[in-house]
Design a protein around this motif. Structure first.
Motif, mmCIF file in Angstrom:
data_model
loop_
_atom_site.group_PDB
_atom_site.id
_atom_site.type_symbol
_atom_site.label_atom_id
_atom_site.label_comp_id
_atom_site.label_asym_id
_atom_site.label_seq_id
_atom_site.Cartn_x
_atom_site.Cartn_y
_atom_site.Cartn_z
ATOM 1 N N GLN A 153 0.825 -1.209 0.000
ATOM 2 C CA GLN A 153 0.000 0.000 0.000
ATOM 3 C C GLN A 153 0.856 1.255 0.000
ATOM 4 O O GLN A 153 0.562 2.212 -0.723
ATOM 5 N N THR A 154 1.939 1.266 0.774
ATOM 6 C CA THR A 154 2.790 2.456 0.791
ATOM 7 C C THR A 154 3.564 2.605 -0.517
ATOM 8 O O THR A 154 3.803 3.726 -0.984
ATOM 9 N N VAL A 155 3.956 1.482 -1.117
ATOM 10 C CA VAL A 155 4.641 1.558 -2.417
ATOM 11 C C VAL A 155 3.699 2.122 -3.473
ATOM 12 O O VAL A 155 4.094 2.961 -4.300
ATOM 13 N N LEU A 156 2.449 1.682 -3.467
ATOM 14 C CA LEU A 156 1.485 2.188 -4.442
ATOM 15 C C LEU A 156 1.250 3.682 -4.257
ATOM 16 O O LEU A 156 1.027 4.413 -5.234
ATOM 17 N N THR A 157 1.326 4.159 -3.030
ATOM 18 C CA THR A 157 1.203 5.599 -2.783
ATOM 19 C C THR A 157 2.354 6.355 -3.431
ATOM 20 O O THR A 157 2.176 7.453 -3.970
ATOM 21 N N LEU A 167 12.772 2.407 3.110
ATOM 22 C CA LEU A 167 13.622 2.112 4.266
ATOM 23 C C LEU A 167 13.889 3.354 5.096
ATOM 24 O O LEU A 167 13.990 3.279 6.335
ATOM 25 N N ALA A 168 14.009 4.507 4.437
ATOM 26 C CA ALA A 168 14.189 5.753 5.190
ATOM 27 C C ALA A 168 12.954 6.058 6.028
ATOM 28 O O ALA A 168 13.065 6.602 7.141
ATOM 29 N N ASP A 169 11.791 5.706 5.526
ATOM 30 C CA ASP A 169 10.533 5.943 6.257
ATOM 31 C C ASP A 169 10.273 4.888 7.320
ATOM 32 O O ASP A 169 9.340 5.031 8.118
ATOM 33 N N ARG A 170 11.055 3.821 7.334
ATOM 34 C CA ARG A 170 10.816 2.695 8.250
ATOM 35 C C ARG A 170 12.009 2.483 9.179
ATOM 36 O O ARG A 170 12.317 1.352 9.556
ATOM 37 N N GLU A 172 12.364 2.729 12.187
ATOM 38 C CA GLU A 172 12.051 2.036 13.431
ATOM 39 C C GLU A 172 12.029 0.517 13.255
ATOM 40 O O GLU A 172 11.998 -0.236 14.240
ATOM 41 N N GLN A 173 12.072 0.045 11.985
ATOM 42 C CA GLN A 173 11.988 -1.389 11.722
ATOM 43 C C GLN A 173 13.349 -2.038 11.492
ATOM 44 O O GLN A 173 13.418 -3.250 11.265
ATOM 45 N N TRP A 174 14.427 -1.255 11.501
ATOM 46 C CA TRP A 174 15.744 -1.832 11.257
ATOM 47 C C TRP A 174 16.835 -0.992 11.921
ATOM 48 O O TRP A 174 16.628 0.190 12.214
ATOM 49 N N GLN A 175 17.984 -1.617 12.120
ATOM 50 C CA GLN A 175 19.163 -0.922 12.624
ATOM 51 C C GLN A 175 20.372 -1.350 11.809
ATOM 52 O O GLN A 175 20.496 -2.512 11.419
ATOM 53 N N GLY A 176 21.260 -0.400 11.589
ATOM 54 C CA GLY A 176 22.456 -0.685 10.820
ATOM 55 C C GLY A 176 22.752 0.445 9.861
ATOM 56 O O GLY A 176 22.378 1.603 10.099
ATOM 57 N N THR A 177 23.406 0.124 8.755
ATOM 58 C CA THR A 177 23.751 1.112 7.728
ATOM 59 C C THR A 177 23.237 0.639 6.380
ATOM 60 O O THR A 177 23.542 -0.480 5.951
ATOM 61 N N LEU A 178 22.457 1.487 5.750
ATOM 62 C CA LEU A 178 21.975 1.210 4.398
ATOM 63 C C LEU A 178 22.913 1.892 3.414
ATOM 64 O O LEU A 178 23.143 3.105 3.495
ATOM 65 N N ALA A 207 15.868 -6.327 2.172
ATOM 66 C CA ALA A 207 16.765 -5.558 3.028
ATOM 67 C C ALA A 207 16.335 -5.623 4.492
ATOM 68 O O ALA A 207 17.165 -5.805 5.389
ATOM 69 N N LEU A 208 15.041 -5.477 4.749
ATOM 70 C CA LEU A 208 14.554 -5.555 6.134
ATOM 71 C C LEU A 208 14.881 -6.915 6.748
ATOM 72 O O LEU A 208 15.269 -7.006 7.924
#
Length: 438
Positions: free
Chosen positions: A25-29, A145-148, A150-156, A431-432
Motif C-alpha cells: 500500500q505504501t509503495v502504491l502511494t 527504508l528511510a521511512d521505516r 524504526e523497523q531496522w538498525q544498521g547502515t543502508l 533488506a529488512l
C-alpha cells in the motif's frame, strides 16, 4: 499518458484489497512519483562512462531522503549512506548506463536521444537492458527504508554504478575504495529486469547465476597474393575458416560436458577484393562459462588450436595467430551466495506470495555485479531477476509460442509500473530481512 494513468488506477484498486500488504500500500502511494522518475530516466539515457546527468539526478534523490552522498566514485558512480544505529551494513546496487540502440517500441515516452559514435555515425541511445527500472527501484526502496527506520538498525548503503554494459563500473568503484573508503557491507543485494518473466514476479537462482565473460580477438596471419595463384600464398581466409570450425570442438570434446561453456565467433573480417588473397583475417569471439578453471581452459585451448592450424599450413611461429584477451573487459561469473539467496527468497515469499517467487535458472549473460563478491572482504552477494513482461502479453506469447523481445532489443518495453512496484517491494522486504536476521 492515458494508458499509464489507467495502469496506475488499476494498481491503486489493488491497494484496497484485503490481500494487499502494508508495504504494498505504501509503495502504491509512492508509485506516481516513481513512475515519473522512471520516465525521466528512460527519456534521458546516457551511455557507459557518460552518466553525468543520470548520476546527478540519483544523487539529488538520495540527498532528499537524508542520505550522506558521495559522487564521482569510479567515474560517475554514486554512494549513499544512511546510518541508523548499530547493526549490519546492507548494500543495494543499481546500474545506470544505457545502450547504443535506437528505440523502436512505439511508446509515447520512447527515447529520442542520439549521439555520435567513435566513427562519427549518429546512433540512438536507449535503456534496452532495464537499468532505468533498476535505478527507480533503488530510489523507491531507499524511500521505504528511510521511512521505516524504526523497523531496522544498521547502515543502508546505496550504490548507483556506471559502465555496467562495458564491464568497467564495478571495477572502477572497487578500485577507488568502495568497501574501504565508505563501508564494508555484510550483504550485497541487486536486481535485474528479466524479459522472460512476467511483471509481478521475481526469480532467485542460488549459486552460479550469470557467466564469466571474455572478449577475445584472434588475428589470423597468412601470406597474401593473387587469387588466381593460390598455391603461391598461405590463405588466411581458409585458415580462419578452419579455426572457426575447430573452436567448436573445444566445448564439444575438450571440456567436461558437466561444465557449461560457450565459444561464439561474433565477427570475421578479412580481404578487400574478389581476386586478392589478403595477409590477415580478424576474428572476434565471446567466451562464456561459470567455472574460472573452464575460462582458463577456453583461452589456453584457443591459443593451442589456432597455432596448430597455422603450423599445419606451413607457417612459422612468427606467423602464428595472435590471440588477444581483452582483460579490461573481462568480468567474472556472478555467484549468488546460497545462504543469502535463501534469506531473500524467504522475504520475497512473505511479501509477494509463493506463487510470485520462482526458482531462477542460470544464464550465460554477464554482469559485473559478480565482482562485489570477489574482493578480499569476501562479501556474500545475490542478484535476483525482476519480471518485466506485461502479464497478458507474456501469457499470449506462451500460448502461441511466439518470441518476446529480449533484453538489448530495440523493441524491449517492460511493464514498468508493475515491475517497479514489485522491485521496490522485493528489495525493501529483502533488506529488512537482512537487517533483522543477525
Amino acid at each position: 499518458m492515458r494508458a499509464d494513468k489507467f495502469i496506475l488506477a488499476s494498481l491503486a484498486l489493488t491497494a484496497g484489497l484485503a490481500s494487499a500488504t502494508e508495504l504494498q500500500q505504501t509503495v502504491l502511494t509512492d508509485l506516481p512519483s516513481l513512475n515519473s522518475l522512471y520516465l525521466h530516466l528512460h527519456q534521458n539515457p546516457e551511455l557507459s562512462y557518460q552518466e553525468k546527468h543520470t548520476s546527478a539526478r540519483l544523487a539529488k534523490e538520495m540527498r532528499a531522503l537524508g542520505f550522506e552522498v558521495s559522487e564521482n566514485v569510479g567515474g560517475f558512480g554514486v554512494v549513499g549512506l544512511l546510518k541508523n544505529g548499530k547493526g549490519p551494513t546492507v548494500m543495494l546496487r543499481a546500474d545506470m548506463d544505457a545502450l547504443p540502440i535506437t528505440e523502436q517500441t512505439g511508446k509515447s515516452y520512447a527515447s529520442t536521444v542520439t549521439v555520435q559514435d567513435k566513427s562519427g555515425n549518429t546512433v540512438g541511445v536507449m535503456h534496452g537492458c532495464g537499468h532505468d527500472i533498476h535505478m527507480t527501484s533503488l530510489i523507491g526502496t531507499a524511500k521505504q527504508l528511510a521511512d521505516r527506520r524504526e523497523q531496522w538498525q544498521g547502515t543502508l548503503m546505496l550504490v548507483a554504478q556506471p559502465a555496467e554494459e562495458v564491464g568497467g563500473g564495478a571495477k572502477a568503484m572497487l578500485a577507488q575504495g568502495l568497501f574501504t573508503q565508505f563501508a564494508k557491507p555484510d550483504h550485497v543485494l541487486g536486481l535485474h529486469v528479466s524479459a522472460a518473466i512476467p511483471a509481478g514476479k521475481v526469480a532467485v537462482a542460488p549459486g552460479y547465476a550469470m557467466a564469466n565473460v571474455d572478449s577475445v580477438d584472434v588475428i589470423v596471419k597468412g601470406k597474401g597474393g593473387h587469387g588466381a595463384y593460390p598455391h603461391t600464398t598461405v590463405d588466411p581466409v581458409v585458415l580462419a575458416s578452419r579455426i572457426v570450425l575447430a573452436l567448436q570442438t573445444i566445448t564439444a570434446r575438450e571440456i567436461s560436458p558437466l561444465e557449461p561453456s560457450v565459444i561464439t565467433v561474433g565477427s570475421i573480417h578479412g580481404g578487400s577484393k574478389h581476386n586478392i588473397i589478403s595477409n590477415e583475417v580478424k576474428l572476434q569471439l565471446t567466451l562464456r562459462s561459470y567455472n574460472p578453471e573452464v575460462r582458463d581452459q577456453q583461452i589456453a585451448k584457443i591459443k593451442r588450436l589456432s597455432a596448430g592450424i597455422a603450423m599445419s599450413a606451413g607457417l612459422t611461429e612468427a606467423f602464428f595467430p595472435e590471440v588477444i584477451v581483452h582483460e579490461s573487459e573481462s568480468i567474472p561469473s556472478t555467484y549468488n551466495d546460497p545462504a543469502l539467496a535463501g534469506h531473500v527468497e524467504q522475504a520475497f515469499v512473505s511479501e509477494l506470495g509463493a506463487e510470485n517467487v520462482e526458482k531462477g535458472q542460470p544464464v550465460m549473460a554477464g554482469e559485473d555485479f559478480g565482482l562485489y563478491g570477489r574482493t578480499e572482504e569476501n562479501v556474500p552477494i545475490t542478484l535476483f531477476w525482476l519480471g518485466g513482461v506485461e502479464p497478458n502479453r507474456y501469457a499470449a506469447a506462451m500460448k502461441s509460442g511466439s518470441q518476446l523481445p529480449s533484453l538489448h532489443s530495440s523493441k524491449f518495453a517492460p511493464d514498468y509500473p508493475l515491475a517497479i512496484e514489485t522491485g521496490v517491494r522485493a528489495m525493501t522486504s529483502g533488506a529488512l530481512h537482512l537487517f533483522n536476521q543477525d
